[in-house]
Design an enzyme around this catalytic site. Structure first.
Site, PDB file in Angstrom:
ATOM      1  N   LYS A  42       0.812  -1.198   0.000  1.00 23.86           N
ATOM      2  CA  LYS A  42       0.000   0.000   0.000  1.00 23.86           C
ATOM      3  C   LYS A  42       0.854   1.260   0.000  1.00 23.86           C
ATOM      4  CE  LYS A  42      -3.446  -2.111   3.060  1.00 23.86           C
ATOM      5  NZ  LYS A  42      -4.067  -2.001   4.412  1.00 23.86           N
ATOM      6  N   GLY A  43       2.091   1.133   0.437  1.00 20.02           N
ATOM      7  CA  GLY A  43       2.921   2.291   0.760  1.00 20.02           C
ATOM      8  C   GLY A  43       3.117   3.332  -0.318  1.00 20.02           C
ATOM      9  N   GLU A  98       7.677   2.542  -5.849  1.00 19.54           N
ATOM     10  CA  GLU A  98       7.708   1.917  -4.519  1.00 19.54           C
ATOM     11  C   GLU A  98       7.953   2.996  -3.466  1.00 19.54           C
ATOM     12  OE1 GLU A  98       6.946  -0.102  -2.414  1.00 19.54           O
ATOM     13  OE2 GLU A  98       8.321  -1.786  -2.195  1.00 19.54           O
ATOM     14  N   LYS A 130      17.108   3.299   1.629  1.00 22.42           N
ATOM     15  CA  LYS A 130      18.055   3.058   2.736  1.00 22.42           C
ATOM     16  C   LYS A 130      19.208   2.237   2.181  1.00 22.42           C
ATOM     17  CE  LYS A 130      14.568   2.558   6.377  1.00 22.42           C
ATOM     18  NZ  LYS A 130      14.002   1.557   7.298  1.00 22.42           N
ATOM     19  N   PHE A 151      13.361   3.975  11.205  1.00 18.65           N
ATOM     20  CA  PHE A 151      12.036   3.620  10.706  1.00 18.65           C
ATOM     21  C   PHE A 151      11.239   4.883  10.409  1.00 18.65           C
ATOM     22  CE2 PHE A 151       7.754   1.896  10.704  1.00 18.65           C
ATOM     23  CZ  PHE A 151       7.946   0.749   9.947  1.00 18.65           C
ATOM     24  N   ASP A 158       3.551   3.309   6.649  1.00 17.05           N
ATOM     25  CA  ASP A 158       2.806   3.036   7.878  1.00 17.05           C
ATOM     26  C   ASP A 158       3.673   2.530   9.025  1.00 17.05           C
ATOM     27  OD1 ASP A 158       3.339   0.407   6.811  1.00 17.05           O
ATOM     28  OD2 ASP A 158       1.810  -0.353   8.168  1.00 17.05           O
TER      29      ASP A 158
HETATM   30  P1  5GP Z   1      12.807  -4.522   1.516  1.00 13.51           P
HETATM   31  O1  5GP Z   1      12.359  -5.772   0.869  1.00 13.51           O
HETATM   32  O2  5GP Z   1      13.535  -3.573   0.608  1.00 13.51           O
HETATM   33  O3  5GP Z   1      13.605  -4.795   2.769  1.00 13.51           O
HETATM   34  O4  5GP Z   1      11.518  -3.870   2.104  1.00 13.51           O
HETATM   35  C1  5GP Z   1      10.767  -2.933   1.513  1.00 13.51           C
HETATM   36  C2  5GP Z   1       9.489  -2.763   2.303  1.00 13.51           C
HETATM   37  O5  5GP Z   1       9.722  -2.760   3.721  1.00 13.51           O
HETATM   38  C3  5GP Z   1       8.869  -1.420   1.994  1.00 13.51           C
HETATM   39  O6  5GP Z   1       8.035  -1.480   0.888  1.00 13.51           O
HETATM   40  C4  5GP Z   1       8.137  -1.118   3.279  1.00 13.51           C
HETATM   41  O7  5GP Z   1       6.875  -1.721   3.258  1.00 13.51           O
HETATM   42  C5  5GP Z   1       8.955  -1.783   4.373  1.00 13.51           C
HETATM   43  N1  5GP Z   1       9.850  -0.827   5.043  1.00 13.51           N
HETATM   44  C6  5GP Z   1      11.197  -0.836   5.053  1.00 13.51           C
HETATM   45  N2  5GP Z   1      11.684   0.185   5.771  1.00 13.51           N
HETATM   46  C7  5GP Z   1      10.616   0.875   6.227  1.00 13.51           C
HETATM   47  C8  5GP Z   1      10.464   2.063   7.032  1.00 13.51           C
HETATM   48  O8  5GP Z   1      11.413   2.713   7.489  1.00 13.51           O
HETATM   49  N3  5GP Z   1       9.192   2.472   7.259  1.00 13.51           N
HETATM   50  C9  5GP Z   1       8.094   1.806   6.811  1.00 13.51           C
HETATM   51  N4  5GP Z   1       6.910   2.295   7.113  1.00 13.51           N
HETATM   52  N5  5GP Z   1       8.202   0.692   6.049  1.00 13.51           N
HETATM   53  C10 5GP Z   1       9.442   0.237   5.760  1.00 13.51           C
END
Ligand code: 5GP
Length: 174
Positions: A42-43, A98, A130, A151, A158
């Protein structure tokens, strides 16, 4: 959430400026092409809505939803597609939108999934990145802001389904 400490990281004004810059770059790059923008739910929904409205080229939109196995906010390496796109992307120019790239696991999986459908081109636009937290090699083609560890919430992102509605981006404290 309300009781949790958070500090503003990017104001709505800073976000607006950056989104316009990204949209201008994307519009230049895809001038005269038929672009399909795929948002990751949803982000990304707020970012994507702002981005495509700032673009000066037409596009079509679709959405996918991905989830990682296990609890918590950190991907543990196993991703599943819980909602697939509904558009044929063969031979088309695709831009995935994304909210944030963290370990890179989610987007690596999704890019591979879409590549199997033979799009003409496939790029990724991430609002936040990140970079220091990658578990797999992954580089987005367009990035709003690179951030350190921590975070973040707001502007679609969210914390336990809360805070998506906030117009600014905050970093959680403690
Ligand atoms: P990845 O597979 O790159 O580790 O994760 C991506 C997903 O993790 C993002 O689409 C998001 O949903 C979640 N995510 C990673 N870091 C954060 C953060 O700092 N805040 C939030 N709200 N979601 C995060």
């Amino acid at each position: 959430m309300d009781k949790m400490k958070k500090e503003i990281l990017f104001s709505r004004k800073a976000i607006d400026l950056r989104v316009r810059e990204l949209a201008a770059g994307i519009s230049r790059d895809y001038q005269g092409r038929e672009l399909i923008v795929i948002g990751v739910l949803k982000g990304a929904f707020i970012f994507m809505a702002d981005l495509i409205r700032s673009m000066t080229i037409p596009c079509r939109v679709d959405f996918a939803r991905l989830a990682s196995y296990g609890a918590g906010s950190v991907s543990n390496g196993k991703v599943i597609l819980t909602k697939d796109i509904e558009t044929s992307i063969r031979g088309k120019d695709i831009l995935i939108v994304e909210d944030i790239v963290d370990t890179g696991v989610t987007l690596s999986y999704f890019v591979e999934w879409l590549q199997e459908r033979n799009p003409r081109s496939l790029r990724v636009c991430a609002f936040l990145d990140k970079r220091g937290r990658r578990k797999v090699t992954f580089e987005a083609d367009y990035v709003g802001f690179a951030i350190e560890d921590g975070f973040v919430v707001g502007y679609g992102l969210d914390f336990d389904e809360k805070a998506r509605f906030l117009p600014d981006v905050y970093i959680m404290k403690d």
